[in-house]
Design an enzyme around this catalytic site. Structure first.
Site, PDB file in Angstrom:
ATOM      1  CG  ASN A   9      45.744  46.426  46.401  1.00 32.38           C
ATOM      2  OD1 ASN A   9      46.477  47.378  46.686  1.00 32.38           O
ATOM      3  ND2 ASN A   9      45.832  45.778  45.246  1.00 32.38           N
ATOM      4  CE  LYS A  11      43.652  47.538  42.908  1.00 34.38           C
ATOM      5  NZ  LYS A  11      42.971  47.145  41.671  1.00 34.38           N
ATOM      6  CG  HIS A  95      47.570  43.477  42.001  1.00 35.10           C
ATOM      7  ND1 HIS A  95      47.145  44.093  40.851  1.00 35.10           N
ATOM      8  CD2 HIS A  95      46.488  43.377  42.803  1.00 35.10           C
ATOM      9  CE1 HIS A  95      45.854  44.373  40.967  1.00 35.10           C
ATOM     10  NE2 HIS A  95      45.421  43.955  42.147  1.00 35.10           N
ATOM     11  CD  GLU A  97      45.864  47.161  39.493  1.00 32.92           C
ATOM     12  OE1 GLU A  97      46.428  47.624  40.490  1.00 32.92           O
ATOM     13  OE2 GLU A  97      44.629  47.007  39.416  1.00 32.92           O
ATOM     14  CD  GLU A 167      43.158  40.688  43.074  1.00 32.31           C
ATOM     15  OE1 GLU A 167      42.369  41.294  43.791  1.00 32.31           O
ATOM     16  OE2 GLU A 167      44.199  41.203  42.632  1.00 32.31           O
ATOM     17  N   GLY A 173      38.353  46.316  39.020  1.00 32.42           N
ATOM     18  CA  GLY A 173      38.046  47.723  38.771  1.00 32.42           C
ATOM     19  C   GLY A 173      37.015  47.948  37.681  1.00 32.42           C
ATOM     20  CB  SER A 213      34.065  44.158  40.768  1.00 36.34           C
ATOM     21  OG  SER A 213      34.761  44.896  39.769  1.00 36.34           O
TER      22      SER A 213
HETATM   23  P1  13P Z   1      38.626  46.155  42.719  1.00 37.51           P
HETATM   24  O1  13P Z   1      38.010  45.644  44.001  1.00 37.51           O
HETATM   25  O2  13P Z   1      38.674  47.648  42.649  1.00 37.51           O
HETATM   26  O3  13P Z   1      38.029  45.511  41.515  1.00 37.51           O
HETATM   27  O4  13P Z   1      40.171  45.704  42.747  1.00 37.51           O
HETATM   28  C1  13P Z   1      40.478  44.403  43.067  1.00 37.51           C
HETATM   29  C2  13P Z   1      41.941  44.300  43.240  1.00 37.51           C
HETATM   30  O5  13P Z   1      42.704  44.442  42.300  1.00 37.51           O
HETATM   31  C3  13P Z   1      42.454  44.039  44.598  1.00 37.51           C
HETATM   32  O6  13P Z   1      43.797  43.712  44.572  1.00 37.51           O
END
Ligand code: 13P
Length: 250
Positions: A9, A11, A95, A97, A167, A173, A213
């Site tokens: 992803n 983003k 997601h 976010e 997640e 992140g 992560s």
């Molecule tokens: P990270 O791997 O940067 O923690 O992000 C995970 C994520 O949100 C994948 O959709």
């Protein structure tokens, strides 16, 4: 036996040239990967260019969101019809976010899954608890509630091909990855919930990704767990070699 699935992803990263370079790097490293299904999910603006780069390889194309309608007065939105046209195979929905910044609800995510099914795109349905919810001992309540809401009345024959990504929001992140045991506990609970909502055969078939992560040095331990079938990768997907390193752990 479930085949692992690793999706990157990206983003809101990857202006056109950068996205093309990264996609080419992923294809060079993983274009004939067989040990796992592999997908990259660039921003909408790079889907077309990345589509041409991954075409004919074992790297599949994913989007990061979609609207639940095919067309209409929805300024700024992207229809699953447009995604299909570009050769999109997967679409991330729900997601954290999007839940957090764009107020997406389980009902909305459910509608998006149904819309994607209409166009033969496989949803990657995201669920996960906040840190406060974990601290309050509410992780399974929250996550299973999201699973029930997002999956309400989804047709069995489509759901069986769908992917769920667990997640934990506190791990996204932050560099603070869930332990394999923490992740496995939630994955096993999601699978048990799938058996309740549908049946055991479906529960055994649906692939459950971990996200938050995940890196080459912690992926193996996570994916060794019985109910963890791959990963949804953020930061580590932005470099072809670390993304490939995670795929190598499958
Ligand atoms: P990270 O791997 O940067 O923690 O992000 C995970 C994520 O949100 C994948 O959709």
């Amino acid at each position: 036996m479930r085949k692992p699935i690793i999706a990157g992803n990206w983003k809101m990263n990857g202006a056109l040239e950068e996205a093309q370079k990264l996609a080419q790097g992923v294809v060079d490293a993983l274009g004939d990967a067989k040990n796992a299904d592999v997908a990259v999910c660039p921003p909408f603006t790079a889907l077309s260019a990345v589509s041409m780069i991954v075409k004919g390889t074992n790297v599949k194309l994913g989007a990061q969101n979609c609207n639940e309608n095919d067309s209409g007065a929805y300024t700024g939105e992207i229809s699953p019809v447009f995604l299909k046209e570009l050769g999109v195979d997967y679409c991330i929905i729900g997601h954290s976010e999007r839940r957090q910044y764009y107020a997406e609800t389980d009902a909305k995510i459910n509608a998006k899954a149904k819309a994607l099914y209409q166009h033969g795109i496989i949803p990657i349905i995201c669920v996960g608890e906040l840190l406060d919810e974990r601290k309050a001992g509410r992780t399974l309540d929250v996550v299973l509630g999201q699973v029930r809401g997002c999956l309400a009345e989804l047709p069995r024959e489509k759901m069986i091909e769908s992917v769920i990504a667990y997640e934990p929001v506190w791990a996204i992140g932050t560099g603070e990855v869930a332990t394999p045991e923490q992740a496995q506990e939630v994955h096993a609970a999601i699978r048990a919930e799938l058996a309740k909502l549908f049946d055991q055969e479906l529960a055994d078939a649906v692939r459950l990704q971990y996200g938050g992560s995940m890196k080459p040095d912690n992926a193996e331990g996570l994916m060794a767990k019985a109910d963890i079938d791959g990963g949804l990768i953020g930061g580590a997907a932005l470099k072809a070699d670390s993304f490939a390193g995670i795929v190598a752990c499958c």
